[in-house]
Design a protein around this motif. Structure first.
Motif, PDB file in Angstrom:
ATOM      1  N   TRP A   1      -0.198  12.659  -8.472  1.00  0.00           N
ATOM      2  CA  TRP A   1      -1.109  11.532  -8.697  1.00  0.00           C
ATOM      3  C   TRP A   1      -0.437  10.378  -9.443  1.00  0.00           C
ATOM      4  CZ3 TRP A   1      -5.169  11.294  -5.735  1.00  0.00           C
ATOM      5  CH2 TRP A   1      -5.715  12.480  -5.254  1.00  0.00           C
ATOM      6  N   GLY A   2       0.811  10.077  -9.007  1.00  0.00           N
ATOM      7  CA  GLY A   2       1.515   8.936  -9.566  1.00  0.00           C
ATOM      8  C   GLY A   2       2.590   9.305 -10.556  1.00  0.00           C
ATOM      9  N   GLY A   3       2.826  10.595 -10.728  1.00  0.00           N
ATOM     10  CA  GLY A   3       3.914  11.013 -11.609  1.00  0.00           C
ATOM     11  C   GLY A   3       5.255  10.573 -11.074  1.00  0.00           C
ATOM     12  N   SER A   4       5.383  10.442  -9.765  1.00  0.00           N
ATOM     13  CA  SER A   4       6.538   9.817  -9.126  1.00  0.00           C
ATOM     14  C   SER A   4       6.003   8.728  -8.196  1.00  0.00           C
ATOM     15  CB  SER A   4       7.354  10.855  -8.342  1.00  0.00           C
ATOM     16  OG  SER A   4       6.562  11.475  -7.350  1.00  0.00           O
ATOM     17  N   ALA A   5       6.909   7.995  -7.576  1.00  0.00           N
ATOM     18  CA  ALA A   5       6.494   6.836  -6.794  1.00  0.00           C
ATOM     19  C   ALA A   5       5.569   7.233  -5.651  1.00  0.00           C
ATOM     20  CB  ALA A   5       7.726   6.125  -6.244  1.00  0.00           C
ATOM     21  N   ASP A   6       4.591   6.351  -5.356  1.00  0.00           N
ATOM     22  CA  ASP A   6       3.736   6.549  -4.191  1.00  0.00           C
ATOM     23  C   ASP A   6       4.588   6.481  -2.921  1.00  0.00           C
ATOM     24  OD1 ASP A   6       1.782   6.488  -6.093  1.00  0.00           O
ATOM     25  OD2 ASP A   6       0.805   4.650  -5.374  1.00  0.00           O
ATOM     26  N   LEU A   7       4.108   7.122  -1.867  1.00  0.00           N
ATOM     27  CA  LEU A   7       4.788   7.059  -0.579  1.00  0.00           C
ATOM     28  C   LEU A   7       4.448   5.719   0.065  1.00  0.00           C
ATOM     29  CD1 LEU A   7       4.128  10.672   0.790  1.00  0.00           C
ATOM     30  CD2 LEU A   7       6.006   9.835  -0.635  1.00  0.00           C
ATOM     31  N   ALA A   8       5.437   4.858   0.164  1.00  0.00           N
ATOM     32  CA  ALA A   8       5.203   3.491   0.622  1.00  0.00           C
ATOM     33  C   ALA A   8       4.727   3.475   2.068  1.00  0.00           C
ATOM     34  CB  ALA A   8       6.469   2.669   0.487  1.00  0.00           C
ATOM     35  N   MET A   9       3.742   2.636   2.345  1.00  0.00           N
ATOM     36  CA  MET A   9       3.249   2.432   3.701  1.00  0.00           C
ATOM     37  C   MET A   9       3.906   1.172   4.266  1.00  0.00           C
ATOM     38  SD  MET A   9      -0.797   3.316   3.001  1.00  0.00           S
ATOM     39  CE  MET A   9      -1.240   3.756   4.690  1.00  0.00           C
ATOM     40  N   LYS A  10       4.138   1.177   5.564  1.00  0.00           N
ATOM     41  CA  LYS A  10       4.827   0.079   6.225  1.00  0.00           C
ATOM     42  C   LYS A  10       3.877  -0.597   7.199  1.00  0.00           C
ATOM     43  CE  LYS A  10       9.146  -0.861   8.721  1.00  0.00           C
ATOM     44  NZ  LYS A  10      10.367  -0.262   9.312  1.00  0.00           N
ATOM     45  N   GLU A  11       3.982  -1.928   7.294  1.00  0.00           N
ATOM     46  CA  GLU A  11       3.105  -2.659   8.207  1.00  0.00           C
ATOM     47  C   GLU A  11       3.530  -2.422   9.647  1.00  0.00           C
ATOM     48  OE1 GLU A  11       1.058  -7.076   8.645  1.00  0.00           O
ATOM     49  OE2 GLU A  11       2.680  -6.739   7.208  1.00  0.00           O
ATOM     50  N   GLU A  12       2.567  -2.097  10.490  1.00  0.00           N
ATOM     51  CA  GLU A  12       2.835  -1.841  11.904  1.00  0.00           C
ATOM     52  C   GLU A  12       1.566  -2.115  12.698  1.00  0.00           C
ATOM     53  OE1 GLU A  12       3.783   2.085  14.581  1.00  0.00           O
ATOM     54  OE2 GLU A  12       5.064   1.771  12.825  1.00  0.00           O
TER      55      GLU A  12
ATOM     56  N   TRP B   1       0.830  -1.199   0.000  1.00  0.00           N
ATOM     57  CA  TRP B   1       0.000   0.000   0.000  1.00  0.00           C
ATOM     58  C   TRP B   1       0.866   1.251   0.000  1.00  0.00           C
ATOM     59  CZ3 TRP B   1      -5.137  -0.233  -0.714  1.00  0.00           C
ATOM     60  CH2 TRP B   1      -5.761  -1.464  -0.535  1.00  0.00           C
ATOM     61  N   GLY B   2       0.359   2.312  -0.602  1.00  0.00           N
ATOM     62  CA  GLY B   2       1.076   3.573  -0.639  1.00  0.00           C
ATOM     63  C   GLY B   2       0.110   4.745  -0.665  1.00  0.00           C
ATOM     64  N   VAL B   3       0.638   5.926  -0.352  1.00  0.00           N
ATOM     65  CA  VAL B   3      -0.143   7.167  -0.376  1.00  0.00           C
ATOM     66  C   VAL B   3       0.134   7.870  -1.700  1.00  0.00           C
ATOM     67  CG1 VAL B   3      -0.563   9.388   0.750  1.00  0.00           C
ATOM     68  CG2 VAL B   3      -0.021   7.363   2.133  1.00  0.00           C
ATOM     69  N   VAL B   4      -0.925   8.254  -2.394  1.00  0.00           N
ATOM     70  CA  VAL B   4      -0.816   8.909  -3.691  1.00  0.00           C
ATOM     71  C   VAL B   4      -1.648  10.185  -3.655  1.00  0.00           C
ATOM     72  CG1 VAL B   4      -2.782   7.625  -4.644  1.00  0.00           C
ATOM     73  CG2 VAL B   4      -1.037   8.542  -6.186  1.00  0.00           C
ATOM     74  N   GLY B   5      -1.304  11.170  -4.459  1.00  0.00           N
ATOM     75  CA  GLY B   5      -2.096  12.397  -4.487  1.00  0.00           C
ATOM     76  C   GLY B   5      -1.366  13.530  -5.164  1.00  0.00           C
ATOM     77  N   THR B   6      -1.782  14.743  -4.847  1.00  0.00           N
ATOM     78  CA  THR B   6      -1.111  15.907  -5.423  1.00  0.00           C
ATOM     79  C   THR B   6       0.347  15.969  -4.988  1.00  0.00           C
ATOM     80  OG1 THR B   6      -1.957  17.186  -3.555  1.00  0.00           O
ATOM     81  CG2 THR B   6      -3.236  17.267  -5.603  1.00  0.00           C
ATOM     82  N   ILE B   7       0.673  15.301  -3.873  1.00  0.00           N
ATOM     83  CA  ILE B   7       2.048  15.311  -3.365  1.00  0.00           C
ATOM     84  C   ILE B   7       3.015  14.608  -4.313  1.00  0.00           C
ATOM     85  CG2 ILE B   7       1.472  15.555  -0.923  1.00  0.00           C
ATOM     86  CD1 ILE B   7       1.609  12.516  -0.680  1.00  0.00           C
ATOM     87  N   ASN B   8       2.518  13.710  -5.166  1.00  0.00           N
ATOM     88  CA  ASN B   8       3.390  13.059  -6.153  1.00  0.00           C
ATOM     89  C   ASN B   8       2.753  13.101  -7.541  1.00  0.00           C
ATOM     90  OD1 ASN B   8       1.355  11.132  -5.797  1.00  0.00           O
ATOM     91  ND2 ASN B   8       2.768   9.405  -6.056  1.00  0.00           N
TER      92      ASN B   8
ATOM     93  N   ASN C   1       0.852   0.789  -6.503  1.00  0.00           N
ATOM     94  CA  ASN C   1       0.967   1.897  -7.459  1.00  0.00           C
ATOM     95  C   ASN C   1      -0.055   1.798  -8.592  1.00  0.00           C
ATOM     96  OD1 ASN C   1       3.476   3.139  -6.323  1.00  0.00           O
ATOM     97  ND2 ASN C   1       4.321   1.148  -6.887  1.00  0.00           N
ATOM     98  N   SER C   2      -1.182   1.163  -8.311  1.00  0.00           N
ATOM     99  CA  SER C   2      -2.191   0.950  -9.345  1.00  0.00           C
ATOM    100  C   SER C   2      -3.540   1.445  -8.851  1.00  0.00           C
ATOM    101  CB  SER C   2      -2.284  -0.546  -9.685  1.00  0.00           C
ATOM    102  OG  SER C   2      -3.416  -0.816 -10.476  1.00  0.00           O
ATOM    103  N   TRP C   3      -4.364   1.913  -9.816  1.00  0.00           N
ATOM    104  CA  TRP C   3      -5.707   2.379  -9.471  1.00  0.00           C
ATOM    105  C   TRP C   3      -6.712   1.238  -9.404  1.00  0.00           C
ATOM    106  CZ3 TRP C   3      -6.134   6.719  -7.155  1.00  0.00           C
ATOM    107  CH2 TRP C   3      -5.243   7.757  -7.432  1.00  0.00           C
ATOM    108  N   ASP C   4      -6.256  -0.003  -9.666  1.00  0.00           N
ATOM    109  CA  ASP C   4      -7.179  -1.129  -9.604  1.00  0.00           C
ATOM    110  C   ASP C   4      -7.775  -1.272  -8.207  1.00  0.00           C
ATOM    111  OD1 ASP C   4      -6.619  -1.624 -12.229  1.00  0.00           O
ATOM    112  OD2 ASP C   4      -5.219  -3.273 -11.845  1.00  0.00           O
TER     113      ASP C   4
END
Length: 793
Positions: free
Chosen positions: A603-614, A594-601, A637-640
């Motif tokens: 919307w996928g123009g660069s890599a999503d911010l990876a989420m870590k299991e915790e 899982w990752g965080v996507v949005g205007t910060i990248n 990194n997919s909209w599926d």
């Protein structure tokens, strides 16, 4: 020197238990417990002991779990503290060594030689002493008050067994609980050529033992026939009687058992310890390539511990040897050195910062060393040996670790090694291995590291399949080289061809045990691989002749593959897929999760911010957003698969597939996702997520996940569509834990119910309901599905 000038023992009284119904006991309540009662004490030069009657808990949960009892320092020089001690509790007696007390006081800033007064209590909890009672505990009413305790650093002594270096044919056998023996195994002894010693054997008064030779009963020694068993005192030389009586000891303790065969005597000594206080068997060990132990990363040297530091003693090292520390004889948790240099040359007598899965360690000069590690503080230390000697795990320290379980079909015999299988991988009934032949050699396939099922055959030429013959001839490789060997069990065919494979290797696997990649559409693609923080590279045919690295600008963005280039840096552990394109000479590293996507990248123009299991969820911490930024979470990194929802900072909302973008405003946030519960949290950075859920007979009182109550726009927590049978009972609780829970009495649907902390179970007529909770008013509403609290009567 007396360290304790006086001990004051306070008389105590027990607290009576109060019984309650189960549903009222969802939290730990000291009122519902009988406190431990201190009875009497003793103090010696070595330890403080206190007898006590154990606590009894009547919580309504975990009723069959025995209470843990431990000693806690609650005040030092009249100042309140909370420090749990490393102590042993058995049969109503709890004992703490003075060395453990000194180490704890030194941790509080008191220096050697300081005179310190402190108070201790016996604490009872359903947790361990490491938890220090934070999940519920009860203390003895009175205290053990210790006056003028002198903080002392234990001093190492000369080792009487320093010259006992050869493994003896004699051993100790018996019914010894600490070694897990019931006359079915032996404890190794070492010899100086004349006498034989089994070191640091933990014995109780109920244990019995004898000495025997060559693992048989033809030659064995015991005690005289004065009693059965013969009870030996420490330091007394006794006649060793051929086939004599079983031997036991007068007191529980750790002992060195010495046999003199020539003079037919035996002696039981109090165990010599080079490091006083290090009398606990450790889960940590030393592994490495160490010639003196004939180790090539395939054995572990046992360690002992005082609860903080762990030591392996008397390890002979050369500058060519390398080693690391690991836990439970497993690579899941291991400690090496910080930095890029491998091996890292350890400076003697210095506490050095360690790193989880760090670099291999070595010494500058040949010698005999004691190797120490403090896993909690991530420190290690190498010192000249003080004279002790540790054995391999299973030889005088620790339990024998299970050998690697070799399952399936693998290759044996390569390069003349008929003892160690070369592991293969399976795809259905097709097994594949890549092997390096150092010269012309032969091999076979065998199953489960045994010979009951094996295949051989006659190879005609490379690349041509030939019959796999059960029990057949060794398969001949014509010359040195790298080969791909395939066993097809459906066709009963074997194919040997020139090998060609690229693989991953790096810090994540201690630079050994390549992860093979698969050729797909002209690109080499790795399987999903958990790669830890550190570096890795890609190499061909498990060899460094051809390898590529490079500098990765960002995850998810291809970068140049440089022949012999830098290690590829990974900042944090996660699941990754690595793709190497030999035609374009690029490498792509993607997070698989899982990752965080949005205007910060973009919307996928660069890599999503990876989420870590915790803690069973996925999180990306410290995401800085502007007032206009919008985000979502998505998988691989997919909209599926992507989730959005209602923006509600600090509260749980439903993660809706394809839902609205989240727009929390300017700030720094931690983004949490519970994919199983479809729960999404946008929390101010550093604030842990919390949620309320419905629990009860509907989920076996927590046997399956609670039904999450999402925070709605009106300020209610709500779980919708909860179907209840006539006999069902429910409550609500925070974070799937009973510490904070609510019930209600006089339950009726479609009404406002007073929420009571730890209150009665809620029971209503059969039906399907939307269950609401408002924390501000402490109201619970069990509403007919589709109705809201606004419809309550």
């Amino acid at each position: 020197m007396k360290r304790i000038k006086s001990i004051i023992f306070a008389g105590l009284a027990a607290i009576a238990a109060i019984s309650c119904d189960r549903e009222e006991l969802a939290t730990f309540n000291p009122v519902n417990a009988d406190a431990p009662v201190l009875l009497e004490y003793s103090a010696t030069e070595d330890a403080i002991s206190a007898s006590f009657s154990p606590a009894v808990f009547n919580m309504g949960f975990n009723d069959k779990v025995a209470a843990n009892h431990f000693l806690v320092i609650v005040s030092v020089n009249d100042a309140p503290v909370e420090k749990a001690l490393t102590a042993s509790a058995k049969d109503g007696v709890i004992t703490v060594k003075n060395s453990a007390i000194s180490k704890t006081l030194m941790g509080l800033g008191y220096e050697e030689g300081a005179k310190v007064s402190f108070d201790m209590v016996v604490r009872a909890s359903l947790q361990t002493n490491g938890d220090n009672g934070k999940n519920g505990y009860i203390d003895s009413e009175g205290r053990i008050s210790v006056k003028d305790f002198e903080v002392t650093i234990p001093v190492a002594q000369g080792n009487p067994w320093e010259n006992f270096t050869e493994v003896s044919t004699w051993s100790v056998i018996g019914d010894i609980a600490s070694a897990g023996l019931t006359w079915n195994g032996d404890i190794v002894m070492y010899t100086d050529g004349s006498r034989h010693v089994a070191r640091n054997v933990k014995l109780t008064t109920t244990d019995q033992f004898k000495f025997r030779n060559n693992g048989g009963w033809d030659e064995n020694f015991g005690g005289t026939d004065e009693s059965d068993p013969f009870v030996a005192s420490t330091g007394v030389e006794y006649t060793a009687v051929d086939k004599g009586k079983n031997i036991s000891v007068a007191e529980d303790g750790s002992y060195d058992l010495v046999l003199d065969v020539d003079n037919q005597t035996f002696t039981v000594y109090a165990a010599f310890q080079t490091y006083p206080g290090f009398d606990q068997e450790s889960a940590w060990s030393v592994i490495g390539s160490i010639a003196s132990f004939e180790m090539v990363w395939n054995k572990d040297i046992a360690m002992t511990t005082d609860g903080e530091w762990h030591v392996a003693e008397g390890v002979e090292l050369t500058p060519d040897d390398q080693f690391k520390f690991r836990k439970d004889q497993s690579w899941d948790v291991n400690i090496g050195a910080v930095g890029d240099t491998e091996p890292y040359i350890a400076e003697l007598d210095t506490e050095i910062e360690g790193l989880e899965k760090g670099k291999n360690l070595a010494v500058a000069e040949a010698g005999t060393y004691d190797l120490l590690v403090n896993p909690d503080a991530k420190l290690f230390k190498v010192v000249k040996s003080l004279g002790g000697k540790s054995g391999l795990v299973g030889e005088g320290g620790g339990e024998t670790p299970p050998g690697p379980t070799v399952k399936g079909w693998n290759i044996i015999g390569l390069n003349g090694d008929w003892d160690n299988d070369v592991l293969a991988t399976a795809s259905g009934n097709v097994w594949t291995a890549f092997v390096t032949a150092k010269e012309a050699t032969s091999f076979k396939w065998r199953k489960d590291a045994g010979w009951d099922e094996n295949y051989g055959g006659t190879m005609v030429s490379l690349g041509t399949p030939f019959a796999a013959v059960a029990g057949g001839d060794n398969i001949e490789l014509p010359s040195a080289g790298f080969y791909k060997v395939v066993l097809d069990l459906d066709k009963l065919e074997i194919t040997v061809s020139d090998g060609n494979v690229w693989s991953l290797i790096g810090d994540f696997n201690s630079w050994s045990g390549d992860v093979d990649m698969t050729l797909t559409d002209g690109k080499w693609v790795s399987p999903v691989t958990k790669i830890s923080a550190g570096g890795f590279k890609i190499r061909r045919n498990h060899d460094w002749t051809e390898n590529v690295g490079g500098v990765m600008d960002a995850l998810g963005i291809p970068f140049a593959a440089i022949a012999g280039g830098d290690n590829i840096a990974i900042e944090e552990e996660n699941d990754y897929v690595v793709t190497y394109d030999p035609e374009d000479q690029t490498i792509l590293v993607e997070v698989i999760g899982w990752g965080v996507v949005g205007t910060i990248n973009s919307w996928g123009g660069s890599a999503d911010l990876a989420m870590k299991e915790e803690n069973g969820m996925f999180v990306r911490k410290n995401v800085t957003l502007t007032a206009d930024d919008e985000i979502k979470v998505r998988y691989r990194n997919s909209w599926d698969v992507n989730y959005g929802g209602r923006t509600d900072v600090g509260f749980v909302v439903e993660a809706i597939s394809g839902g609205d973008n989240l727009k929390p405003g300017a700030g720094t946030y931690d983004i949490w996702l519970d994919a199983e519960k479809k729960a999404l949290f946008v929390m101010t950075a550093g604030v842990a997520p919390e949620y309320w859920g419905v629990v009860g007979t509907i989920n076996g009182w927590g046997g399956t996940p609670d039904a999450v109550m999402y925070h709605d726009a009106e300020g209610y927590f709500v779980a919708k569509g909860i179907t209840l049978a006539a006999d069902d009972e429910i409550k609500i609780r925070k974070n799937s834990d009973w510490t904070d829970n609510r019930g209600a009495s006089d339950a009726a649907p479609d009404t406002a119910l007073a929420a009571v902390a730890g209150g009665d179970n809620i029971k209503v007529a059969a039906g399907t309901y939307d269950i609401y909770y408002q924390s501000a008013s402490e109201k619970i509403y069990v509403m007919t599905a589709g109705k809201t609290p606004a419809d309550a009567q």
